[in-house]
Design an enzyme around this catalytic site. Sequence first.
Site, short mmCIF file in Angstrom:
data_model
loop_
_atom_site.label_atom_id
_atom_site.label_comp_id
_atom_site.label_asym_id
_atom_site.label_seq_id
_atom_site.Cartn_x
_atom_site.Cartn_y
_atom_site.Cartn_z
N LYS A 115 0.80 -1.23 0.00
CA LYS A 115 0.00 0.00 0.00
C LYS A 115 0.83 1.27 0.00
CE LYS A 115 -4.25 -1.34 2.10
NZ LYS A 115 -4.91 -0.89 3.32
N GLU A 199 -1.16 7.96 7.69
CA GLU A 199 -2.04 8.87 6.96
C GLU A 199 -2.67 9.80 7.98
OE1 GLU A 199 -5.03 6.69 4.86
OE2 GLU A 199 -3.62 5.94 3.37
N HIS A 207 -17.03 6.65 1.88
CA HIS A 207 -16.25 5.75 1.03
C HIS A 207 -16.90 5.73 -0.36
CE1 HIS A 207 -14.19 1.70 0.26
NE2 HIS A 207 -15.01 1.86 -0.76
N LYS A 236 -18.14 -3.73 4.44
CA LYS A 236 -19.27 -3.10 3.78
C LYS A 236 -20.55 -3.87 4.07
CE LYS A 236 -16.10 -1.54 0.23
NZ LYS A 236 -15.42 -1.93 -1.00
N GLU A 274 -10.49 2.93 -4.74
CA GLU A 274 -11.23 3.33 -3.53
C GLU A 274 -10.75 4.68 -3.04
OE1 GLU A 274 -12.64 -0.88 -1.59
OE2 GLU A 274 -11.04 0.20 -0.56
N GLU A 287 -6.98 2.89 -1.78
CA GLU A 287 -6.31 1.72 -2.33
C GLU A 287 -6.99 1.31 -3.63
OE1 GLU A 287 -6.52 -1.90 -0.08
OE2 GLU A 287 -8.58 -1.57 0.52
N ARG A 291 -9.48 -6.75 -8.59
CA ARG A 291 -10.36 -7.90 -8.82
C ARG A 291 -11.79 -7.40 -9.02
NH1 ARG A 291 -12.76 -6.97 -3.90
NH2 ARG A 291 -11.27 -6.42 -2.28
N ARG A 337 -26.00 -7.01 1.69
CA ARG A 337 -25.30 -8.28 1.88
C ARG A 337 -26.01 -9.09 2.96
NH1 ARG A 337 -18.80 -7.32 1.49
NH2 ARG A 337 -18.83 -5.70 -0.12
P1 ADP Z 1 -7.84 -2.54 4.55
O1 ADP Z 1 -7.23 -2.75 3.20
O2 ADP Z 1 -7.10 -3.23 5.65
O3 ADP Z 1 -9.32 -2.78 4.57
P2 ADP Z 1 -8.06 0.35 4.15
O4 ADP Z 1 -6.86 1.18 3.94
O5 ADP Z 1 -8.90 0.01 2.96
O6 ADP Z 1 -7.61 -0.99 4.91
O7 ADP Z 1 -8.96 1.02 5.25
C1 ADP Z 1 -10.08 0.35 5.76
C2 ADP Z 1 -11.11 1.34 6.27
O8 ADP Z 1 -10.56 2.18 7.28
C3 ADP Z 1 -11.61 2.29 5.21
O9 ADP Z 1 -12.69 1.75 4.48
C4 ADP Z 1 -12.04 3.45 6.05
O10 ADP Z 1 -13.32 3.14 6.60
C5 ADP Z 1 -11.04 3.50 7.17
N1 ADP Z 1 -9.91 4.41 6.88
C6 ADP Z 1 -8.82 4.11 6.13
N2 ADP Z 1 -7.95 5.16 6.07
C7 ADP Z 1 -8.50 6.14 6.79
C8 ADP Z 1 -8.10 7.50 7.12
N3 ADP Z 1 -6.96 8.01 6.68
N4 ADP Z 1 -8.93 8.23 7.89
C9 ADP Z 1 -10.10 7.72 8.35
N5 ADP Z 1 -10.52 6.47 8.09
C10 ADP Z 1 -9.76 5.68 7.31
#
Ligand code: ADP
Length: 438
Positions: A115, A199, A207, A236, A274, A287, A291, A337
Site C-alpha cells: 500500500k 495517513e 467511502h 461493507k 477506492e 487503495e 479484482r 449483503r
Molecule cells: P484494509 O485494506 O485493511 O481494509 P483500508 O486502507 O482500505 O484498509 O482502510 C479500511 C477502512 O478504514 C476504510 O474503508 C475506512 O473506513 C477506514 N480508513 C482508512 N484510512 C483512513 C483515514 N486516513 N482516515 C479515516 N478512516 C480511514
Amino acid sequence: MKKVLIANRGEIAVRVIRACRQLNLKTVAVYSTADRTALHVQLADEACCIGPAAPKQSYLNMNAIITAAKLTNADAIHPGYGFLSENAVFAQLCAEHNLTFIGPSAHVIALMGEKARARETMQAAGVPVVPGSKTEFNDQQQGLQAAIALGFPVMLKASAGGGGKGMRIISHEDQFKESFTLAQNEALHAFNDNHMYLEKYLPHPRHIEVQVFADKFGNAVALGERDCTLQQHHQKVIEEAPATILKPATRAQMFAVSVKAAQEIGYVGAGTMEFLLDDPDHFYFMEMNTRIQVEHPVTELTSGLDLVTLQLRIAAGEKLPSTINHKIAQGFALECRINARTAGKIQALHLPAGYGIRTDSALYQGYQVPPNYDSMIAKIIAFGPKRQTVIQMMLNALDETVISGPQTNLDFLMQLLAEPAFLANTTDINWLDHLTAN
Ligand code: ADP
C-alpha cells in the site's frame, strides 16, 4: 479461451459460471470436502476436489488449483474475490503454466498490494492521496517523528495491510508507542511484514469507489462509482450506485484520475479505485482493488453492462467495445449483503423477486451452510428510478425473504434501511459502528 476454472466458491463462483455459459465457455468448479454439495459444483460442467475444508488446504492451495486446471485442460482461471484473487504469486504461477489469469498482471497486483508503494505510484500519476508519511518505516522513533510532522490524529497502517489488520487510529503523541507496537505486531503476524506508514486521520469521510475497466491495448474507462459508506468494523454492509451526494464535477474528476492511473500502471481487466471523500469536493485515494468486487451488481444495473462477461472477454484478448464510454449511472441501485450468523441447514428458502429485484446467491433449500468460510450467503439488489423508491423496493424484498435454519442479518438490514440518517443520506464510515455500539 475455451474452458475456465473458477478458483472460488459461493455466490461469486455461481456468478462466474453463469457468465461463462453466456459466452459458451466450458467451466470447471473446484471445491473443498466441506463443499461437495455446493451449488457451484452442481452448475459447472466439471468439478475437482482440491482438499479439506480449511481454506489454506483448498481454496488457497495454489498447487492443487493449478493441478486441477491441468488435469481438466482448462486454459484460464477466474479467481473471483477474496482467496487468491489478489495474490501476485498465484497470478505469476498461472502465467508460468500457460493459464490465463483473469485479472491484471502479477506485477500490477504486487504494486497495488504494497500500500505504501501504491500510494507513491498513484501520487506520481496525479491522483490525490490522503496526506501522510513520505516513506514507509519499521522504526518506532521514525514513525513518531513522521506523526508529529503530520499532526495528530493519524491513521497508522501496515504497508502489506488488508482486512483492517495492522491499523490503528492514534489521537495523541502519548499513545504512539503502545499503538505502534500493537499494530506492528499484528502486521507481522498477519502479513509477515512489519513495514508501516501513516495517513492523516479523516474524522467523517464517506467511502466512494470508481469501477474501472482496461483492455490489453491501453484503453480504459470508468463505468461509474459506488457509495460504500455503510460499513461495520470496516466491512461493507450496504452499497449504492450512483453516489448521490457527489457533485458532477467531482465525479468527473474522480473518473479522470482513475482512468489515467489505470493506464499509467498498465492495468488490465476490472479494477476498483477506492477513495475517501472528506467533504463534497475533496477525495483521496485509499487503495486499488485488483479484482471484481462483491458490490459489482449495483454498477451492472446502473451501467447496463455485464461486468463478469466483460472481464472474460478482455482476458481473452478483446478490445473494450468502442461503444463503451465513461458511464454516468442511469437510475439507482442498492445492494444488501445477507450474512449468516450461524452455520446450518437451510430448512426453508424464499428469495425475493419481482420488478427491479435481483438476487445473487448460492443457496438452495436443504443446503448445509458450512462454518468454514465467509459469512455472506446472498446479495439482494434493487434497481429503480431513484434512491427513495429503491429503498422501499429493498424493504419489501427483505420483508418477503425467508431463510430459515441459520440465523441471518435480515432483520438488522431492515432496521438499518429505516434509520433517518440513512434515508437522509447523511452518514459517514463510522456512523454504523456508533449506532450499533449504543
Ligand atoms: P484494509 O485494506 O485493511 O481494509 P483500508 O486502507 O482500505 O484498509 O482502510 C479500511 C477502512 O478504514 C476504510 O474503508 C475506512 O473506513 C477506514 N480508513 C482508512 N484510512 C483512513 C483515514 N486516513 N482516515 C479515516 N478512516 C480511514
